[in-house]
Design a protein around this motif. Sequence first.
Motif, mmCIF file in Angstrom:
data_model
loop_
_atom_site.group_PDB
_atom_site.id
_atom_site.type_symbol
_atom_site.label_atom_id
_atom_site.label_comp_id
_atom_site.label_asym_id
_atom_site.label_seq_id
_atom_site.Cartn_x
_atom_site.Cartn_y
_atom_site.Cartn_z
ATOM 1 N N GLY A 56 112.016 40.782 25.104
ATOM 2 C CA GLY A 56 110.839 40.567 24.258
ATOM 3 C C GLY A 56 110.715 41.873 23.340
ATOM 4 O O GLY A 56 111.344 42.710 23.687
ATOM 5 N N LYS A 57 110.407 41.239 22.088
ATOM 6 C CA LYS A 57 110.445 42.190 20.925
ATOM 7 C C LYS A 57 109.781 43.576 21.019
ATOM 8 O O LYS A 57 109.733 44.463 20.542
ATOM 9 N N GLU A 58 108.504 43.485 22.110
ATOM 10 C CA GLU A 58 107.807 44.812 22.152
ATOM 11 C C GLU A 58 108.479 45.839 22.568
ATOM 12 O O GLU A 58 108.298 47.017 22.511
ATOM 13 N N ALA A 59 109.650 45.613 23.344
ATOM 14 C CA ALA A 59 110.686 46.689 23.995
ATOM 15 C C ALA A 59 111.150 47.590 22.618
ATOM 16 O O ALA A 59 111.327 48.580 22.941
ATOM 17 N N VAL A 60 111.294 46.888 21.449
ATOM 18 C CA VAL A 60 111.748 47.751 20.255
ATOM 19 C C VAL A 60 110.775 48.803 19.904
ATOM 20 O O VAL A 60 110.953 49.865 19.801
#
Length: 174
Positions: A56-60
């Motif tokens: 998921g992009k929240e990891a970035v």
Amino acid sequence: MKTKKALLAILPELEELRDVDFRQYAPPYPNLLAAFLESGERGLPAFQKFAERAVGKEAVGQVLLSLLQYLLIRYRRFNEYTVVKPTVKVFLTLKGWLNENGLENDWDRVLGSFIGYLVSMVPMIGEHEDKGLALAYARLIEDLAREASEKFNDEYYDELFKRAVELRKKIEES
């Protein structure tokens, strides 16, 4: 895990990260970072696509915020100049990433939490860099302090902005 190499793969334009000691850094998503490094891809957009597929992009955002926090800890604990310029650059990268991904409220929290550290870095930048580069950083940090002052309408941020202006003028006059 080769943390520094993974971070340089994500942020290849931040050459200054090469000089930072990452032995005490425990990044979020270490397996994601290792897999991205092994993929041979480079750059924040590539990392975002890679992260979106994997977790998921929240990891970035979590990786960028964790990196910022680690750099600030090294600055505060060890007074290391090697982390100052990367800290400012990661701060701006995080601002851009949060705003591009519709997370403006998260940017407000980051700005409110960490702008004081950036203002406190200006004298050290003035001591270590030539006048032109020091002024560029001082103006940038002054602009961020102004943003905080205008956004939060609070005496603390007004004082930070005034301090940033004073520090910039001091560099100009040196």
